[in-house]
Design an enzyme around this catalytic site. Structure first.
Site, PDB file in Angstrom:
ATOM      1  N   LYS A  32       0.073   6.364   0.527  1.00 20.08           N
ATOM      2  CA  LYS A  32       1.379   6.803   1.026  1.00 20.08           C
ATOM      3  C   LYS A  32       1.255   8.135   1.760  1.00 20.08           C
ATOM      4  CE  LYS A  32       5.182   5.710  -1.293  1.00 20.08           C
ATOM      5  NZ  LYS A  32       4.332   4.994  -2.214  1.00 20.08           N
ATOM      6  N   ARG A 124       7.087  11.136  -4.993  1.00 17.99           N
ATOM      7  CA  ARG A 124       6.649   9.757  -4.791  1.00 17.99           C
ATOM      8  C   ARG A 124       5.164   9.605  -5.120  1.00 17.99           C
ATOM      9  NH1 ARG A 124       8.420   8.660   1.299  1.00 17.99           N
ATOM     10  NH2 ARG A 124       8.533   6.480   0.635  1.00 17.99           N
ATOM     11  N   GLY A 139       5.359  -0.498  -4.542  1.00 17.05           N
ATOM     12  CA  GLY A 139       6.203  -0.523  -5.716  1.00 17.05           C
ATOM     13  C   GLY A 139       5.477  -0.560  -7.042  1.00 17.05           C
ATOM     14  N   GLN A 190       8.611  15.410  -0.928  1.00 19.28           N
ATOM     15  CA  GLN A 190       9.119  15.380   0.444  1.00 19.28           C
ATOM     16  C   GLN A 190      10.614  15.669   0.442  1.00 19.28           C
ATOM     17  OE1 GLN A 190       8.426  11.547   2.181  1.00 19.28           O
ATOM     18  NE2 GLN A 190       8.237  12.331   4.251  1.00 19.28           N
ATOM     19  N   GLU A 304       9.956   2.389   6.253  1.00 19.28           N
ATOM     20  CA  GLU A 304      11.195   2.810   5.608  1.00 19.28           C
ATOM     21  C   GLU A 304      11.781   3.949   6.436  1.00 19.28           C
ATOM     22  OE1 GLU A 304      10.649   3.615   1.445  1.00 19.28           O
ATOM     23  OE2 GLU A 304       9.273   1.914   1.216  1.00 19.28           O
ATOM     24  N   GLN A 317       8.452   6.348   5.536  1.00 21.80           N
ATOM     25  CA  GLN A 317       7.206   5.685   5.116  1.00 21.80           C
ATOM     26  C   GLN A 317       6.804   4.653   6.150  1.00 21.80           C
ATOM     27  OE1 GLN A 317       4.664   5.986   3.825  1.00 21.80           O
ATOM     28  NE2 GLN A 317       4.146   4.748   2.065  1.00 21.80           N
ATOM     29  N   ARG A 319       3.559   1.569   6.457  1.00 23.75           N
ATOM     30  CA  ARG A 319       2.343   0.953   5.919  1.00 23.75           C
ATOM     31  C   ARG A 319       2.110  -0.364   6.660  1.00 23.75           C
ATOM     32  NH1 ARG A 319       5.647   1.469   1.321  1.00 23.75           N
ATOM     33  NH2 ARG A 319       7.198  -0.173   1.208  1.00 23.75           N
ATOM     34  N   HIS A 868     -10.202 -37.274   4.113  1.00 25.16           N
ATOM     35  CA  HIS A 868     -11.265 -37.595   3.158  1.00 25.16           C
ATOM     36  C   HIS A 868     -10.723 -37.933   1.768  1.00 25.16           C
ATOM     37  CE1 HIS A 868     -14.974 -37.336   0.883  1.00 25.16           C
ATOM     38  NE2 HIS A 868     -14.305 -36.582   0.032  1.00 25.16           N
TER      39      HIS A 868
END
Length: 911
Positions: A32, A124, A139, A190, A304, A317, A319, A868
């Site tokens: 993060k 966080r 999460g 933050q 986010e 955020q 990712r 098959h």
């Protein structure tokens, strides 16, 4: 990264401002913080903050004594959730019991004060195994919002450290094979955004895969309401090329999470409001921000965001979107093709869900190049494969755009897939209405220009005539091809590594493909004659009357292999001491005893004989990188252990097979009689034609398995030579171990023999390959913009979500009805299938078929009526349904289900 040996870290290394962090610092700051630092450095609107590094975590928890917990977790089974939970609770208790060292507390207080006086912040967790390209781990650790005051921040930091050991985080790491001793936690502090509206933004559509669509979910208040699923948000889809807002779906927005003065958050119930939470200007601004972030990372992002009361947009955020299937790799050796392309997954068409090793891909490219050259196509660099070949996610795709845009291609290819992999056929047909793929080629001449010379060169017309009028001679000719191939595979014992590598390329590029046109026309003729016989027998023949003719077929190498293994089990059962060995030892232990020559004589000699003939086979055997049964006989020994549990003589596979053959002959007589009973002067001739056609059907249809059998013989021989080359490279220090060669291609292997070190390349490939092993959803068809057409097409009752309502449906493959317990098996290695259970699998190849002998039925997620698994199931008389979407997740092991192979349905049963 082990805590025990961590050296002391200066205090100034314990806390870093986000502006000082970049993606290369992930081991110190976690996923993060690394992403936030990277986006801050890129000039994106990120709220200011700082990060307590993993050094701070290690220093703080060192007195807690977590080493014993690490060791216990490492020794705990992946599925032992109870033991994991207990150890996780112990770890949290230990961490919460330690004092935060003064130097860490002072550094936090100083950095927090720099953000402002009692400023609200978000605290966080940022784990080292988080927000990675191959797994987001989102999460798994805790976050605390609207934390006010330095003491409260320190308390939240301690809670974050403890959350590294939540039950869910420990279980998730165990599932992904991450060692407990290698993880650590950083913490991001933050400044909070006083959000008027917030949510998430995907820069590519996570459902359809479209790379040019931004998907936005938004709701009033903090973004936690959207992220946690507490609210049904407003939903918007934006075309990032045209800036058009393609979709608006209002949510109920019944709850908002808002900060409480003095710290903490509260849920607020909102009055129903159908008005969108974002204006069009804000929606487009969000999409533009997402594009900036994606350009920076050069990959689609899960973002986010929040918009404050002053209408300022903040990025909180970013990712990677780990669920998107990768786009096909570009071909530097070919010019870029204009427009959207259609890629069909070759791997899935072969029933292969797992990724291919790089050398496995290299081998298939050489084989495909030999096919293309034989058909008159230009292949400038055979090692690169023919022009339509593409790679994506360590799987092979085929550019089928010319097929989709050809009237002949549209008529032929979906029909072929109807019997090979029916769901792929449906997806392809769904593209025919798309104007991007309108027909541009309406004549068959281009196809005939390539197929005609190939058929003539392979003498296919002569092969068909010989099969019709001299069937025994046709079979002898097929045997001759096999003998010549085996002779071509021989390599001088004193060959150098370079000579072995060249020999392997020659086998793949010249020797293997000719066996296909030499043999495949015979089973094709057999199936054609079956259809002709049905028409000659008359309209009174009921549906499905021809299917029994295909049971108990002779000349099928896969059936012969399975029955040979059953015979070995019968021999073992006759020796009490030999059978007892299978009760006393696991398959891996039996394999070790076999290699040491310590098994009972009947097992030792019998298995040696079986492997001498069939040891070249394997699960996922078209991949050169996969070990053969002769390399690791554990799978075969596991199947033998299953066979030994079958104690009902009436269910013995050899007896079942013999009964099936008798029933097939009886059905031929019935159909012959039906043809003769139609009367008229041609009745006797018609009956003779039906009998002759059906006899040839039985003689030739089983040869369907033979081309692949011989190709796999060649692949096993090539693998043997490559292993020898790998051993030489390892001895020279160019790679770490001999098997590393399967994570190279031929060009790279030659480079290694010339002196280049390949350690870094192999390590990179192994990591990417391991990540792909965990991927469950593979697109059958993929467009060049990332779209997965199957996700767009309505699947009706075939969706996994339809299971509670009743019935899963697929393609009928082998008639019959059975009610029994299901056994879901994703990998046959070490799998246990009790006699009579219904096998539920993603797909099957010959490496799976020994399980069929004791199965009560078969359900496959992929395949068609002539794939098959379907063919072998019919031969054994096992009811089977194939092409059942999401069967392995919709059905659970032990669940009693009813399978109707004639109707193509699978339903839950109360029995």
């Amino acid at each position: 990264m082990n805590q025990v040996n961590t050296p002391d870290v200066p205090a100034d290394g314990l806390v870093l401002g986000l502006e000082l962090i970049n993606a290369g610092m992930l081991p110190r700051v976690g996923g993060k913080a690394a992403n936030l630092g990277e986006t801050t450095g890129a000039g994106l609107p990120v709220p200011p903050g700082f990060c307590l590094t993993t050094d701070a975590y290690r220093r703080a928890v060192r007195p807690a004594g977590l080493e014993e917990v690490h060791a216990a977790l490492a020794a705990t089974g992946t599925n032992d959730l109870g033991a994991q939970a207990g150890l996780a609770a112990r770890a949290r208790e230990l961490i919460l019991g330690v004092e935060i060292p003064p130097e860490i507390a002072d550094a936090v207080r100083e950095s927090y004060a720099a953000l402002g006086t009692d400023v609200p912040v978000a605290v966080r967790s940022s784990a080292t195994a988080e927000d990675l390209p191959f797994a987001s781990f989102a999460g798994q650790q805790d976050t605390y919002l609207n934390v006010v005051g330095a003491d409260a921040v320190l308390a939240a930091v301690r809670q974050c450290w403890a959350s590294l050991w939540t039950d869910r985080a420990v279980s998730y790491r165990a599932t992904h094979g991450i060692s407990p001793s290698t993880v650590a936690l950083a913490v991001v502090v933050q400044r909070m955004v006083d959000a008027a509206v917030a949510g998430v933004l995907f820069t590519a559509n996570p459902v359809t895969g479209r790379r040019h669509e931004a998907v936005i979910d938004a709701s009033p208040g903090l973004g936690e309401a959207v992220v946690s699923g507490a609210v049904n948000p407003d939903h918007f889809v934006v075309d990032t090329d045209s800036k058009e807002i393609r979709e608006r779906r209002p949510g109920d927005k019944g709850i908002a999470i808002r900060p409480v003065p003095g710290g903490g958050t509260e849920r607020v119930t909102l009055a129903p409001d159908s008005a969108p939470s974002l204006s069009d200007v804000q929606i487009r601004a969000l999409a533009a921000l997402g594009s900036r972030v994606e350009r920076h990372y050069r990959a689609p992002q899960d973002i986010e965001w929040a918009i404050d009361g002053a209408d300022k947009l903040w990025l909180t955020q970013s990712r990677p979107i780990t669920t998107l299937y990768p786009l096909p790799d570009p071909r530097p050796d070919l010019p870029e093709r204009e427009g959207t392309r259609v890629y069909l997954c070759f791997s899935l068409a072969q029933g292969l869900t797992r990724p291919l090793t790089p050398m496995g891909t290299a081998g298939l490219k050489l084989i495909a190049s030999s096919i293309a050259r034989a058909a008159g196509f230009d292949v400038p660099v055979p090692r690169n494969g023919p022009a339509p070949f593409r790679q994506a996610g360590y799987r092979l795709f085929f550019d089928t755009t010319p097929v989709v845009r050809s009237s002949v291609g549209r008529a032929i290819v979906p029909r072929v897939f109807d019997i090979m992999e029916a769901r792929s056929a449906a997806v392809l047909r769904g593209l025919f209405a798309d104007p991007r793929f309108s027909v541009t080629l309406r004549t068959p001449w281009r196809l005939l220009r390539h197929v005609g010379p190939l058929a003539a060169k392979a003498r296919i017309p002569e092969t068909l005539l010989r099969a019709l009028f001299r069937p025994e001679a046709a079979l002898r000719r097929v045997d001759g091809f096999g003998e010549r191939l085996r002779a071509a595979l021989v390599v001088p014992a004193k060959a150098t590594a370079a000579e072995r590598l060249n020999h392997a390329e020659r086998i793949l590029g010249e020797e293997l493909f000719p066996i296909v046109p030499a043999v495949l026309p015979l089973p094709a003729l057999g199936f054609a004659l079956l259809g002709l016989a049905g028409k000659l027998a008359g309209h009174g023949v009921e549906a499905g009357a021809l299917q029994p003719v295909l049971r108990g077929l002779p000349n099928n190498v896969t059936t012969e292999m399975d029955l040979a293994l059953w015979q070995l089990a019968t021999d073992i059962r006759a020796h009490a001491g030999a059978a007892a060995a299978f009760e006393e030892s696991s398959p891996p232990e039996l394999a070790a005893r076999y290699r040491a020559g310590e098994l009972p004589a009947v097992v030792q000699s019998g298995l040696a004989g079986f492997l001498a003939r069939y040891g070249h086979r394997a699960v996922a055997e078209i991949d050169l990188g996969m070990p053969r049964w002769s390399d690791d006989p554990g799978h075969v020994l596991g199947v033998l252990a299953n066979y030994l549990k079958l104690d009902d003589p009436a269910l013995a596979p050899d007896r079942q097979f013999a009964n099936a053959a008798r029933e097939a002959e009886a059905r031929i007589e019935q159909l012959t009689a039906a043809a003769g009973s139609r009367g008229g002067p041609a009745a006797r001739l018609r009956a003779r034609l039906v009998r002759g056609a059906l006899k040839r059907t039985r003689l030739f249809a089983g040869l369907r398995e033979l081309p692949k059998y011989h190709i796999v013989e060649g692949l096993a021989s090539v693998r043997l030579q490559l292993s020898a080359v790998g051993a030489e490279l390892a001895a020279a220090g160019r790679i770490a171990e001999a098997d590393d060669i399967f994570f190279l291609d031929f060009t790279e292997a030659h480079r290694g023999l010339a002196g280049s070190s390949l350690h870094g390349l192999v390590a990179e490939r192994r990591e990417a390959y391991a990540a792909e092993l965990g991927r469950r959803r593979i697109p059958r068809v993929l467009l060049s913009d990332g779209t997965e057409p199957e996700a767009l097409q309505a699947r009706g009752g075939n969706a996994a979500g339809a299971w509670p309502a009743g019935v899963l449906s697929g393609t009928p493959a082998s008639a019959g009805t059975v009610t029994a317990k299901a056994r879901v098996i994703l990998d046959p290695h070490g799998a246990r299938l009790e006699p009579g259970e219904i096998l539920v699998a993603p797909s099957t190849d010959p490496g799976w078929t020994p399980l069929f002998l004791t199965a009560g039925g078969l359900v496959m997620e992929m395949g068609g009526p002539n794939s098959h698994g379907a063919v072998v199931a019919r031969e054994y008389g096992i009811p089977a349904v194939v092409g059942v979407p999401d069967a392995t997740s919709a059905i659970s092991t032990g669940q009693v289900i009813t399978l109707d192979g004639g109707a193509g349905t699978v339903a839950p049963s109360a029995g």
